[in-house]
Design a protein around this motif. Structure first.
Motif, PDB file in Angstrom:
ATOM      1  N   HIS A  55     -49.839  25.366  39.948  1.00  0.00           N
ATOM      2  CA  HIS A  55     -49.763  23.922  39.682  1.00  0.00           C
ATOM      3  C   HIS A  55     -51.000  23.448  38.913  1.00  0.00           C
ATOM      4  N   HIS A  56     -52.172  23.775  39.435  1.00  0.00           N
ATOM      5  CA  HIS A  56     -53.417  23.300  38.791  1.00  0.00           C
ATOM      6  C   HIS A  56     -53.672  24.021  37.470  1.00  0.00           C
ATOM      7  N   ALA A  57     -53.353  25.305  37.419  1.00  0.00           N
ATOM      8  CA  ALA A  57     -53.560  26.042  36.156  1.00  0.00           C
ATOM      9  C   ALA A  57     -52.683  25.434  35.062  1.00  0.00           C
ATOM     10  N   SER A  58     -51.444  25.114  35.431  1.00  0.00           N
ATOM     11  CA  SER A  58     -50.533  24.523  34.451  1.00  0.00           C
ATOM     12  C   SER A  58     -51.018  23.142  34.012  1.00  0.00           C
ATOM     13  N   ILE A  71     -65.503  22.285  33.857  1.00  0.00           N
ATOM     14  CA  ILE A  71     -65.799  22.525  35.278  1.00  0.00           C
ATOM     15  C   ILE A  71     -64.714  21.908  36.159  1.00  0.00           C
ATOM     16  N   GLY A  72     -64.093  20.819  35.703  1.00  0.00           N
ATOM     17  CA  GLY A  72     -63.022  20.210  36.510  1.00  0.00           C
ATOM     18  C   GLY A  72     -61.846  21.148  36.667  1.00  0.00           C
ATOM     19  N   ALA A  73     -61.513  21.866  35.603  1.00  0.00           N
ATOM     20  CA  ALA A  73     -60.388  22.820  35.670  1.00  0.00           C
ATOM     21  C   ALA A  73     -60.734  23.974  36.608  1.00  0.00           C
ATOM     22  N   VAL A  74     -61.952  24.500  36.450  1.00  0.00           N
ATOM     23  CA  VAL A  74     -62.370  25.641  37.277  1.00  0.00           C
ATOM     24  C   VAL A  74     -62.384  25.254  38.754  1.00  0.00           C
ATOM     25  N   ASP A  76     -60.790  22.733  40.233  1.00  0.00           N
ATOM     26  CA  ASP A  76     -59.432  22.422  40.723  1.00  0.00           C
ATOM     27  C   ASP A  76     -58.681  23.708  41.043  1.00  0.00           C
ATOM     28  N   ILE A  77     -58.719  24.670  40.127  1.00  0.00           N
ATOM     29  CA  ILE A  77     -57.924  25.897  40.285  1.00  0.00           C
ATOM     30  C   ILE A  77     -58.507  26.772  41.393  1.00  0.00           C
ATOM     31  N   HIS A  78     -59.810  27.056  41.299  1.00  0.00           N
ATOM     32  CA  HIS A  78     -60.404  27.914  42.337  1.00  0.00           C
ATOM     33  C   HIS A  78     -60.375  27.214  43.694  1.00  0.00           C
ATOM     34  N   GLY A  79     -60.587  25.906  43.697  1.00  0.00           N
ATOM     35  CA  GLY A  79     -60.581  25.158  44.961  1.00  0.00           C
ATOM     36  C   GLY A  79     -59.221  25.228  45.631  1.00  0.00           C
ATOM     37  N   ALA A  80     -58.156  25.099  44.851  1.00  0.00           N
ATOM     38  CA  ALA A  80     -56.798  25.179  45.410  1.00  0.00           C
ATOM     39  C   ALA A  80     -56.528  26.578  45.958  1.00  0.00           C
ATOM     40  N   TYR A 136     -56.788  37.200  46.240  1.00  0.00           N
ATOM     41  CA  TYR A 136     -55.742  36.305  45.752  1.00  0.00           C
ATOM     42  C   TYR A 136     -55.868  36.075  44.251  1.00  0.00           C
ATOM     43  N   GLY A 137     -54.764  35.752  43.634  1.00  0.00           N
ATOM     44  CA  GLY A 137     -54.801  35.360  42.230  1.00  0.00           C
ATOM     45  C   GLY A 137     -55.743  34.172  42.087  1.00  0.00           C
ATOM     46  N   ASP A 138     -56.610  34.205  41.068  1.00  0.00           N
ATOM     47  CA  ASP A 138     -57.678  33.203  41.002  1.00  0.00           C
ATOM     48  C   ASP A 138     -58.008  32.894  39.546  1.00  0.00           C
ATOM     49  N   ILE A 139     -59.095  32.232  39.317  1.00  0.00           N
ATOM     50  CA  ILE A 139     -59.652  32.028  37.978  1.00  0.00           C
ATOM     51  C   ILE A 139     -60.956  32.810  37.948  1.00  0.00           C
ATOM     52  N   VAL A 140     -61.245  33.492  36.835  1.00  0.00           N
ATOM     53  CA  VAL A 140     -62.451  34.315  36.762  1.00  0.00           C
ATOM     54  C   VAL A 140     -63.182  34.052  35.455  1.00  0.00           C
TER      55      VAL A 140
END
Ligand SMILES: Nc1ncnc2c1ncn2[C@@H]1O[C@H](COP(=O)(O)OP(=O)(O)OP(=O)(O)O)[C@@H](O)[C@H]1O
Ligand SMILES: C=C(C)CCOP(=O)(O)O
Length: 246
Positions: A55-58, A71-74, A76-80, A136-140
């Motif tokens: 959801h957040h990545a999209s 930083i907001g995207a990172v 949001d995505i990692h936080g979720a 888990y699938g994440d942002i890196v």
């Protein structure tokens, strides 16, 4: 290695919504298998992003190849994904599974060529201590691209190789890879076998859905399978389930 698909542990149609019963069913199956001694060589769990990460990545337009330096995207995505990981861990702890978190954002990165670097010495030590590492699938962080998504399926492949996994299972909301008649395909040995029948995920997905899964698992040396939640006990017991990817 066991992957709990995001479509299993979350309601992929509703943002940041768990599928509580499926999550509890998965945790109970892991607890039973541990209690019955079926996992003496250890178990590593990876869960997908479902309606948390995707959801957040999209929303931020971030994929496995489209990066971001916002930083907001990172966050949001990692936080979720951290939130989802805490929910998964708590359900496993309720079943007395000694689950511990391993956060890809803090332990992995991609280089200029997009190659994933993820050390596994800490995971070996966790397994030796009798813990069940849960990634888990994440942002890196990604060289020259800010940060990109790492799918749970890619993590599974990387970890299976690095740890010498005996078996790899991807638990999803379908009983296996389905053919045009909706029947489970028993065995896949090449992507061309099934390219025509691999469609998109029914819900938001930024990491390639079933086609991505099949492609990723075909690269593996270890035997791998894609199966539905109803077969998770059989998979953990060592039985052949769903679609075998060889
Ligand atoms: N031939 C096929 N056989 C089975 N499922 C298919 C096929 N083609 C497309 N799909 C879709 O792929 C979905 C499973 O892929 P998806 O990536 O959503 O699973 P997941 O691993 O649970 O999710 P996540 O990537 O969030 O972890 C199924 O729900 C189905 O809608
Ligand atoms: C979208 C994110 C953050 C995770 C993707 O992992 P997957 O659900 O295993 O494809």
């Amino acid at each position: 290695m066991l992957k709990l698909g995001g479509s299993v542990v979350t309601d992929k149609e509703r943002p940041e919504t768990l599928d509580g019963p499926a999550l509890e069913r998965s945790a109970a199956a892991v607890a039973s298998a541990l209690a019955e001694g079926a996992l003496e060589d250890g178990l590593v769990i990876v869960h997908g992003g479902g309606s948390f990460g995707h959801h957040h990545a999209s929303e931020h337009g971030v994929t496995t190849t489209e990066g971001t330096d916002e930083i907001g995207a990172v966050t949001d995505i990692h936080g979720a994904m951290e939130t989802l990981n805490r929910f998964v861990l708590s359900r496993l702890h309720e079943q007395d599974v000694p689950a511990v978190p391993v956060h890809p954002f803090s332990t992995a990165y991609r280089d200029e060529a997009g190659t994933l670097h993820l050390p596994t010495g800490q995971i070996d030590a966790m397994l030796e201590a009798g813990f069940v590492p849960v990634l888990y699938g994440d942002i890196v962080a990604t060289a020259e691209s800010g940060a990109t998504i790492i799918s749970g399926d890619e993590l599974v492949t990387h970890l299976a190789r690095a740890l010498g996994a005996d078996r790899v299972g991807l638990c999803s909301t379908v009983p296996g890879v389905l053919d045009e008649d909706g029947a489970v395909v028993d065995r896949i040995t090449s992507f061309e076998d099934v390219d025509a029948i691999l469609g998109e995920s029914e819900a938001t997905d930024v990491t390639g859905g079933m086609a991505g899964k099949v492609r990723t698992l075909l690269e593996l040396e270890a035997p791998a399978s894609i199966f539905g939640l109803e077969s998770i006990d059989s998979f953990l017991a060592g039985d052949a389930v769903g679609t075998s990817i060889e």
